[in-house]
Write a protein that holds these residues in place. Structure first.
Motif, PDB file in Angstrom:
ATOM      1  N   ALA A 345       0.887  -1.199   0.061  1.00 57.18           N
ATOM      2  CA  ALA A 345      -0.207   0.122  -0.085  1.00 57.18           C
ATOM      3  C   ALA A 345       0.991   1.283   0.131  1.00 57.18           C
ATOM      4  O   ALA A 345       0.715   2.105  -0.825  1.00 57.18           O
ATOM      5  CB  ALA A 345      -0.992  -0.088   1.287  1.00 57.18           C
ATOM      6  N   SER A 346       2.080   1.302   0.788  1.00 53.88           N
ATOM      7  CA  SER A 346       2.933   2.282   0.840  1.00 53.88           C
ATOM      8  C   SER A 346       3.415   2.495  -0.575  1.00 53.88           C
ATOM      9  O   SER A 346       3.642   3.792  -0.916  1.00 53.88           O
ATOM     10  CB  SER A 346       3.998   1.972   1.848  1.00 53.88           C
ATOM     11  N   LEU A 347       3.995   1.669  -1.119  1.00 46.50           N
ATOM     12  CA  LEU A 347       4.667   1.607  -2.432  1.00 46.50           C
ATOM     13  C   LEU A 347       3.569   2.512  -3.570  1.00 46.50           C
ATOM     14  O   LEU A 347       4.119   3.038  -4.389  1.00 46.50           O
ATOM     15  CB  LEU A 347       5.057   0.474  -3.083  1.00 46.50           C
ATOM     16  N   MET A 348       2.417   1.851  -3.275  1.00 46.44           N
ATOM     17  CA  MET A 348       1.279   2.493  -4.295  1.00 46.44           C
ATOM     18  C   MET A 348       0.800   3.766  -3.816  1.00 46.44           C
ATOM     19  O   MET A 348       0.003   4.466  -4.564  1.00 46.44           O
ATOM     20  CB  MET A 348       0.249   1.306  -4.427  1.00 46.44           C
ATOM     21  N   GLY A 349       1.170   4.497  -2.817  1.00 46.29           N
ATOM     22  CA  GLY A 349       0.822   5.469  -2.341  1.00 46.29           C
ATOM     23  C   GLY A 349      -1.071   5.671  -1.923  1.00 46.29           C
ATOM     24  O   GLY A 349      -1.378   6.636  -2.076  1.00 46.29           O
ATOM     25  N   ILE A 350      -0.913   4.171  -1.486  1.00 52.97           N
ATOM     26  CA  ILE A 350      -2.448   4.281  -1.037  1.00 52.97           C
ATOM     27  C   ILE A 350      -2.434   4.342   0.605  1.00 52.97           C
ATOM     28  O   ILE A 350      -1.803   3.555   1.400  1.00 52.97           O
ATOM     29  CB  ILE A 350      -2.996   2.751  -1.498  1.00 52.97           C
ATOM     30  N   HIS A 351      -3.231   4.982   1.258  1.00 51.45           N
ATOM     31  CA  HIS A 351      -3.675   5.484   2.472  1.00 51.45           C
ATOM     32  C   HIS A 351      -4.382   4.141   3.127  1.00 51.45           C
ATOM     33  O   HIS A 351      -5.555   4.050   2.758  1.00 51.45           O
ATOM     34  CB  HIS A 351      -4.126   6.794   2.902  1.00 51.45           C
ATOM     35  N   VAL A 352      -3.681   3.419   4.015  1.00 48.15           N
ATOM     36  CA  VAL A 352      -4.482   2.326   4.516  1.00 48.15           C
ATOM     37  C   VAL A 352      -4.337   2.378   6.255  1.00 48.15           C
ATOM     38  O   VAL A 352      -3.087   2.953   6.497  1.00 48.15           O
ATOM     39  CB  VAL A 352      -4.247   0.935   4.242  1.00 48.15           C
ATOM     40  N   LYS A 353      -5.358   1.898   6.991  1.00 46.73           N
ATOM     41  CA  LYS A 353      -4.770   1.519   8.284  1.00 46.73           C
ATOM     42  C   LYS A 353      -4.546   0.108   8.474  1.00 46.73           C
ATOM     43  O   LYS A 353      -5.203  -0.728   7.630  1.00 46.73           O
ATOM     44  CB  LYS A 353      -5.857   2.024   9.209  1.00 46.73           C
ATOM     45  N   ASN A 354      -3.779  -0.272   9.495  1.00 42.01           N
ATOM     46  CA  ASN A 354      -3.377  -1.826   9.801  1.00 42.01           C
ATOM     47  C   ASN A 354      -3.507  -2.095  11.127  1.00 42.01           C
ATOM     48  O   ASN A 354      -3.185  -1.096  12.116  1.00 42.01           O
ATOM     49  CB  ASN A 354      -1.984  -1.763   9.244  1.00 42.01           C
ATOM     50  N   ILE A 355      -3.914  -3.189  11.568  1.00 44.84           N
ATOM     51  CA  ILE A 355      -4.236  -3.697  12.996  1.00 44.84           C
ATOM     52  C   ILE A 355      -3.576  -4.945  12.798  1.00 44.84           C
ATOM     53  O   ILE A 355      -3.821  -5.788  12.143  1.00 44.84           O
ATOM     54  CB  ILE A 355      -5.387  -3.455  13.607  1.00 44.84           C
ATOM     55  N   THR A 356      -2.745  -5.255  13.721  1.00 47.86           N
ATOM     56  CA  THR A 356      -2.332  -6.717  14.073  1.00 47.86           C
ATOM     57  C   THR A 356      -2.618  -7.114  15.574  1.00 47.86           C
ATOM     58  O   THR A 356      -2.708  -6.276  16.477  1.00 47.86           O
ATOM     59  CB  THR A 356      -0.632  -6.524  13.929  1.00 47.86           C
ATOM     60  N   ILE A 357      -3.158  -8.323  15.541  1.00 46.83           N
ATOM     61  CA  ILE A 357      -3.523  -8.957  16.958  1.00 46.83           C
ATOM     62  C   ILE A 357      -2.613 -10.404  16.835  1.00 46.83           C
ATOM     63  O   ILE A 357      -2.454 -10.872  15.935  1.00 46.83           O
ATOM     64  CB  ILE A 357      -5.002  -9.136  16.865  1.00 46.83           C
ATOM     65  N   GLU A 358      -2.293 -10.895  18.163  1.00 52.77           N
ATOM     66  CA  GLU A 358      -2.029 -12.200  18.450  1.00 52.77           C
ATOM     67  C   GLU A 358      -2.868 -12.784  19.209  1.00 52.77           C
ATOM     68  O   GLU A 358      -3.368 -12.412  20.238  1.00 52.77           O
ATOM     69  CB  GLU A 358      -0.586 -12.049  18.788  1.00 52.77           C
ATOM     70  N   ASP A 359      -3.053 -14.030  19.125  1.00 55.58           N
ATOM     71  CA  ASP A 359      -3.979 -14.803  19.693  1.00 55.58           C
ATOM     72  C   ASP A 359      -3.465 -16.336  19.764  1.00 55.58           C
ATOM     73  O   ASP A 359      -2.632 -16.595  19.111  1.00 55.58           O
ATOM     74  CB  ASP A 359      -5.398 -14.589  19.220  1.00 55.58           C
ATOM     75  N   THR A 360      -4.167 -17.332  20.562  1.00 54.89           N
ATOM     76  CA  THR A 360      -4.167 -18.780  20.292  1.00 54.89           C
ATOM     77  C   THR A 360      -5.114 -19.323  19.364  1.00 54.89           C
ATOM     78  O   THR A 360      -6.232 -18.806  19.462  1.00 54.89           O
ATOM     79  CB  THR A 360      -4.085 -19.468  21.275  1.00 54.89           C
ATOM     80  N   HIS A 361      -4.914 -20.308  18.529  1.00 52.24           N
ATOM     81  CA  HIS A 361      -5.705 -20.758  17.567  1.00 52.24           C
ATOM     82  C   HIS A 361      -7.083 -21.418  18.100  1.00 52.24           C
ATOM     83  O   HIS A 361      -8.152 -21.472  17.606  1.00 52.24           O
ATOM     84  CB  HIS A 361      -5.070 -21.385  16.546  1.00 52.24           C
ATOM     85  N   ARG A 362      -6.793 -21.764  19.468  1.00 52.63           N
ATOM     86  CA  ARG A 362      -7.746 -22.379  20.187  1.00 52.63           C
ATOM     87  C   ARG A 362      -7.707 -22.215  21.688  1.00 52.63           C
ATOM     88  O   ARG A 362      -6.673 -21.740  22.094  1.00 52.63           O
ATOM     89  CB  ARG A 362      -8.066 -23.939  19.910  1.00 52.63           C
ATOM     90  N   PRO A 363      -8.617 -22.418  22.606  1.00 48.13           N
ATOM     91  CA  PRO A 363      -8.644 -22.152  24.209  1.00 48.13           C
ATOM     92  C   PRO A 363      -7.457 -22.803  24.767  1.00 48.13           C
ATOM     93  O   PRO A 363      -6.884 -23.960  24.335  1.00 48.13           O
ATOM     94  CB  PRO A 363      -9.992 -22.904  24.577  1.00 48.13           C
ATOM     95  N   ALA A 364      -6.922 -22.236  25.699  1.00 50.58           N
ATOM     96  CA  ALA A 364      -5.673 -22.581  26.403  1.00 50.58           C
ATOM     97  C   ALA A 364      -5.819 -23.782  27.075  1.00 50.58           C
ATOM     98  O   ALA A 364      -4.947 -24.701  27.454  1.00 50.58           O
ATOM     99  CB  ALA A 364      -5.313 -21.652  27.581  1.00 50.58           C
ATOM    100  N   PHE A 365      -6.961 -24.235  27.467  1.00 48.63           N
ATOM    101  CA  PHE A 365      -7.388 -25.709  28.260  1.00 48.63           C
ATOM    102  C   PHE A 365      -7.056 -26.852  27.101  1.00 48.63           C
ATOM    103  O   PHE A 365      -7.292 -28.115  27.542  1.00 48.63           O
ATOM    104  CB  PHE A 365      -8.915 -25.727  28.648  1.00 48.63           C
ATOM    105  N   MET A 366      -7.214 -26.604  25.976  1.00 46.99           N
ATOM    106  CA  MET A 366      -6.729 -27.695  25.278  1.00 46.99           C
ATOM    107  C   MET A 366      -5.118 -27.938  25.212  1.00 46.99           C
ATOM    108  O   MET A 366      -4.264 -27.391  25.747  1.00 46.99           O
ATOM    109  CB  MET A 366      -7.204 -27.403  23.570  1.00 46.99           C
ATOM    110  N   PRO A 367      -4.860 -29.490  24.981  1.00 44.87           N
ATOM    111  CA  PRO A 367      -3.634 -29.759  25.222  1.00 44.87           C
ATOM    112  C   PRO A 367      -2.238 -28.946  24.523  1.00 44.87           C
ATOM    113  O   PRO A 367      -1.458 -28.649  24.980  1.00 44.87           O
ATOM    114  CB  PRO A 367      -3.522 -31.120  24.408  1.00 44.87           C
ATOM    115  N   THR A 368      -2.764 -28.356  23.033  1.00 45.31           N
ATOM    116  CA  THR A 368      -1.932 -27.382  22.561  1.00 45.31           C
ATOM    117  C   THR A 368      -2.719 -26.272  21.823  1.00 45.31           C
ATOM    118  O   THR A 368      -3.889 -26.596  21.718  1.00 45.31           O
ATOM    119  CB  THR A 368      -1.234 -28.240  21.351  1.00 45.31           C
ATOM    120  N   ALA A 369      -1.926 -25.071  22.038  1.00 48.05           N
ATOM    121  CA  ALA A 369      -2.829 -23.784  21.439  1.00 48.05           C
ATOM    122  C   ALA A 369      -1.783 -23.131  20.836  1.00 48.05           C
ATOM    123  O   ALA A 369      -0.971 -22.366  21.545  1.00 48.05           O
ATOM    124  CB  ALA A 369      -3.756 -23.217  22.582  1.00 48.05           C
TER     125      ALA A 369
END
Length: 451
Positions: A345-369
């Protein structure tokens, strides 16, 4: 109706087979300079790395199968001229040397792309190879057997996949690119950083922000790659610096972009009414911007080839456009992207907003997350989705297909926040991470002082 198709990888195979099914009374001739059709080049690194043992699995059609549909296959025929005024094709049989002249009522150009070969001294040495088609892949496998040190030039998808394959095969690998990070056309820095860390942990040398000046060798064999900063001893060099549209046959005969990509309308028609075009030789309608872009992907090619066939006699099915959606698996990391990144977007001169989030793909009570990182780009004025990226050790890449559909349909961040996703602890969380991304995007617009 006499129909000719030039080129038979993804777009050509899709076009020719669909034409044969829709118009069985037509005469269909395919011209292909190679001795095979429909090679899945996206599986090239898997073949080189030995994951795919039988290379025939990388072909989803064959000249014999296409002959069975009534298609005349002119294999190992190189088309060297198209007379668009008289509607004639001039070709050479590469086996016999015979000159062939053939007419057409409708012509479908699916000549694809070809690897960029920079004017570097030494690029013609014996062990400097390209990576595009089946024969080149086979040559890479054969030459790699005698190579301990491999240098890959170009850190796009194919280059990065080959680096992984060579490292797993026990080679000493160097990856050279002129950009300051890998995969910069597909992912933003917070995503590519993770892949670079993985590479360095495994002993792969990343020679970034470097330009190859020359390749040195002796008796025809390569010995070192010299950049503007360093020298790298090597036994084998694979050039993966990008692709250009293979459209010389129609230069100044149909409308093209500056880079030579043919421009087509929504029905795959070129500016010449008797000529259609599809695949990597074409520009595509790019939905995030509303304009045209050059995005050589197999998925685009198959769709465009099929559309060219369906619209050959009359405009019937319009192309809905593309978001440039793609995915990649490197070691334990699964990543995918669609639409605009912050970088593009920056290279094209297009104004955008970006948000980044981090999470686990499933609940913590599962054996792996596993951790999931997702970044969404959107237009702050219209609130429309414009792009997204994801990376995780869990395979959550299908979320990017969901965003791709959202971009195509004009979805807003507000709709993304509350769209209905199922919940089941084996797979995800009560609030899907895409919902959370939408909610965070809304919050940034409502409370910009907190961002």
């Amino acid at each position: 109706m006499k129909i000719a198709v030039i080129g038979c990888t993804h777009a050509g195979t899709a076009a020719a087979t669909t034409i044969a099914k829709l118009y069985p009374d037509s005469t269909i001739t395919v011209y292909e300079r190679n001795d095979n059709v429909s090679f899945l080049s996206c599986g090239l690194a898997l073949y080189v790395g030995g994951v795919v043992q039988d290379p025939q699995g990388l072909f989803y059609s064959s000249p014999e199968k296409m002959n069975e549909l009534g298609i005349t296959m002119k294999m190992q025929h190189d088309v060297n001229h198209i007379d668009t005024e008289r509607q004639l094709i001039h070709a050479t049989n590469l086996v016999t040397g015979e000159a062939v002249v053939d007419g057409y009522d409708k012509l479908v150009i699916t000549t694809g792309s070809w690897p960029v070969t920079p004017p570097i001294k030494g690029i013609d040495l014996e062990n400097v190879l390209l990576a595009k088609n089946f024969n080149q892949a086979s040559t890479i496998i054969e030459r790699a057997k005698k190579a301990d040190r491999v240098t890959v030039v170009g850190a796009g998808y194919i280059g990065v996949e080959l680096v992984e394959a060579f490292e797993k095969a026990g080679k000493q690998v160097t990856l050279i690119d002129g950009a300051d990070r890998i995969l910069n056309k597909y992912l933003d820095a917070e995503f590519t950083d993770e892949v670079e860390t993985e590479f360095r942990t495994r002993g792969i040398e990343l020679a970034l922000s470097q330009t190859v000046e020359r390749i040195e060798g002796q008796n025809g064999s390569v010995q070192k790659v010299v950049t503007d900063k360093e020298e790298y001893e090597t036994d084998l060099v694979i050039m993966c610096v990008g692709f250009r549209p293979n459209t010389g046959l129609l230069r100044e005969k149909v409308d093209m972009m500056d880079n030579g990509a043919i421009t087509v309308d929504e029905y795959m028609r070129t500016s010449n009414p008797s000529i259609f075009a599809a695949g990597d030789c074409c520009a595509v309608k790019y939905n995030p911007t509303g304009g045209h872009a050059y995005i050589p992907l197999a998925t685009n090619a198959v769709r465009m080839g099929t559309l060219a066939a369906r619209n050959l006699m009359e405009p019937t099915v319009a192309n809905v456009g593309t978001q440039g959606t793609s995915g990649l698996h490197i070691y334990d990391l699964n990543m995918a992207s669609t639409g605009l990144t912050e970088t593009s977007a920056s290279l094209m001169g297009i104004h955008v907003k970006n948000i980044t989030i981090e999470d686990t793909h499933r609940p913590a009570f599962m054996p792996t997350a596993e951790n999931v990182k997702v970044k969404v780009a959107f237009a702050p004025d219209t609130r429309r989705l414009l792009g997204a990226q994801v990376i995780s050790k869990a395979d959550v890449t299908q979320a990017i297909n969901t965003i791709s559909v959202g971009i195509q349909q004009g979805m807003t961040i507000d709709e993304l926040a509350f769209v209905d996703f199922f919940f089941q602890p084996h797979f995800n969380q009560p609030w899907n991470f895409l919902n959370k991304a939408g909610l965070e995007a809304i919050r940034t617009l409502q409370q910009p002082e907190l961002v």
